[in-house]
Design an enzyme around this catalytic site. Structure first.
Site, mmCIF file in Angstrom:
data_model
loop_
_atom_site.group_PDB
_atom_site.id
_atom_site.type_symbol
_atom_site.label_atom_id
_atom_site.label_comp_id
_atom_site.label_asym_id
_atom_site.label_seq_id
_atom_site.Cartn_x
_atom_site.Cartn_y
_atom_site.Cartn_z
ATOM 1 C CD1 TRP A 99 -2.235 -2.045 2.013
ATOM 2 C CD2 TRP A 99 -3.028 -1.200 0.091
ATOM 3 N NE1 TRP A 99 -3.296 -2.811 1.612
ATOM 4 C CE2 TRP A 99 -3.797 -2.329 0.447
ATOM 5 C CE3 TRP A 99 -3.332 -0.508 -1.085
ATOM 6 C CZ2 TRP A 99 -4.868 -2.780 -0.335
ATOM 7 C CZ3 TRP A 99 -4.393 -0.951 -1.864
ATOM 8 C CH2 TRP A 99 -5.142 -2.073 -1.483
ATOM 9 C CG ASP A 166 -2.896 4.184 4.519
ATOM 10 O OD1 ASP A 166 -3.917 3.973 5.211
ATOM 11 O OD2 ASP A 166 -2.657 3.570 3.457
ATOM 12 C CE LYS A 190 -8.351 -3.109 4.389
ATOM 13 N NZ LYS A 190 -7.500 -2.058 3.853
HETATM 14 C C1 LIG Z 1 -6.959 -1.561 2.494
HETATM 15 C C2 LIG Z 1 -5.898 -0.553 2.517
HETATM 16 C C3 LIG Z 1 -5.831 0.469 1.558
HETATM 17 C C4 LIG Z 1 -6.808 0.566 0.380
HETATM 18 O O1 LIG Z 1 -8.055 0.916 0.800
HETATM 19 P P1 LIG Z 1 -9.244 1.121 -0.281
HETATM 20 O O2 LIG Z 1 -10.365 1.570 0.576
HETATM 21 O O3 LIG Z 1 -9.476 -0.203 -0.932
HETATM 22 O O4 LIG Z 1 -8.796 2.139 -1.244
HETATM 23 C C5 LIG Z 1 -4.822 1.403 1.679
HETATM 24 N N1 LIG Z 1 -3.922 1.345 2.669
HETATM 25 C C6 LIG Z 1 -3.949 0.382 3.608
HETATM 26 C C7 LIG Z 1 -2.931 0.374 4.687
HETATM 27 C C8 LIG Z 1 -4.938 -0.605 3.548
HETATM 28 O O5 LIG Z 1 -4.973 -1.574 4.471
#
Ligand SMILES: *Cc1c(COP(=O)(O)O)cnc(C)c1O
Length: 355
Positions: A99, A166, A190
């Site tokens: 990511w 993030d 998540k």
């Molecule tokens: C799942 C995830 C993403 C992507 O998220 P989306 O909502 O599918 O765009 C980005 N960064 C991390 C750390 C993730 O776990």
């Protein structure tokens, strides 16, 4: 029979949150109308927005320097929005996983990216502490929890440069000094709510400093703030469900309680993997994630047998990410200690049979 849901995302939410949000789809607050059929500008929905915002701020101990946005486009759109709002010339990134790497690729479309550390050569199994954030970059970007490989940052650098993080897979899972960040984003699916909504927490003072580009309206954080955070129709359902999850967190006693529970669950599982003759975890001990525990069978030819065994026991979502294979137990806030103990029990049974 109870289902033990170890999915990485979308993933498990508290049962009572699911029940109440499902009820609101039938009839919201006994109004006879579904949450899905009321205006996002109605008094009822504005109250939900306000309450969710308050709960985010209170849970994370944030003051009014921060604005809380509920946007669409996932964390993925933030990979673009962050540089589009913050990068004049150059930014610094940590490359700690797939990511993080995707975030870097988008940032490179806006300017120069300085990579302070990359774990790529070591398959992202560890995160260095030996990097220094330069003073001349526009911002520093990191990923607090690397969902795919299963690492987590335990410490963050001390820097005067705006720190962007993030937190998609570990937001609300532990206590941090959240004021050290200038911008935090997390897609909801998540640890918080349904997919289709991203929480963005932004310190207003870092905005409005872009000199050379016209930011498209939806991508401009300032436009969202100026429009009372309802610039367009938001994901009403996901925001409401987030509010319920935040109430659940508050009733449990907040982030310090959850942090202890999460550490305990993760430790039990890592201990079992470390003790085992059949399983192994490849992550540097200091960087092991308390949210996503990855492990592999040392003998690949046992995989089919293990898969059969856990699937038969109503364990779901244990497959590793498609890039990595192996196994990944995602043990987010709502996953109970009982489910962790049950997985350990199954692993022990498997050991007895096949060691
Ligand atoms: C799942 C995830 C993403 C992507 O998220 P989306 O909502 O599918 O765009 C980005 N960064 C991390 C750390 C993730 O776990």
């Amino acid at each position: 029979m109870k289902i033990h849901n170890f999915s990485a995302g979308p993933s498990i939410l508290p049962k009572q949150v699911i029940r109440k949000s499902a009820q609101s789809v039938i009839s919201f607050n006994q109004s006879g109308l579904s949450l899905l059929e009321i205006s996002h500008r109605s008094k009822d929905f504005i109250e939900i927005m306000e309450k969710t915002t308050e709960l985010v701020k209170r849970t994370m101990n944030l003051n009014d320097d921060y604005s809380i946005l509920f946007l669409q486009g996932g964390a993925t759109l933030q990979f673009t929005m962050v540089p589009s709002n913050l990068m004049n010339r150059e930014a610094a990134y940590l490359d700690t996983g797939i990511w993080a790497n995707n975030a870097i690729k988008e940032a490179e479309k806006f300017g120069k990216v300085r990579i302070l550390f990359s774990g790529k050569k070591k398959n992202y199994t560890y995160i260095s502490k030996n990097y220094k954030v330069p003073n001349e970059v526009d911002y520093f970007h990191c990923t607090s929890n690397n969902t795919i490989v299963g690492t987590q940052m335990k410490i963050f650098p001390n820097t005067p440069i705006p720190m962007v993080c993030d937190m998609s897979s570990d937001i609300f899972s532990r206590k941090l000094n959240f004021c050290q960040f200038s911008l935090i984003y997390a897609s909801a699916q998540k640890n918080v709510s349904s997919a289709g909504m991203t929480i963005v927490i932004v310190k207003k003072e870092i905005l409005g400093k872009i000199k050379k580009r016209n930011i498209p309206s939806y991508l401009d954080y300032m436009i969202h703030i100026k429009n009372n955070r309802i610039f367009n129709t938001p994901n009403v359902f996901s925001i409401y469900t987030s509010m319920l999850t935040l109430e659940w967190i508050k009733n449990k006693g907040g982030l310090s309680i959850l942090e202890k529970e999460n550490e305990y669950k993760a430790q039990l599982l890592y201990d079992e993997i470390d003790k085992s003759n059949l399983f192994e975890n490849k992550i540097h001990k200091e960087n092991r994630s308390n949210m996503n525990v990855t492990f592999f069978l040392k003998k690949k030819n046992l995989e089919n047998k293990f898969n059969k065994m856990w699937k038969k026991e109503n364990i779901v979502g244990l497959d590793g990410h498609r890039y990595l294979g192996g196994y990944r137990a995602s043990i987010y806030n709502a996953l109970s200690l009982d489910s962790v103990r049950f997985l350990i029990h199954i692993m022990k049974e498997f050991e007895k049979k096949f060691s």
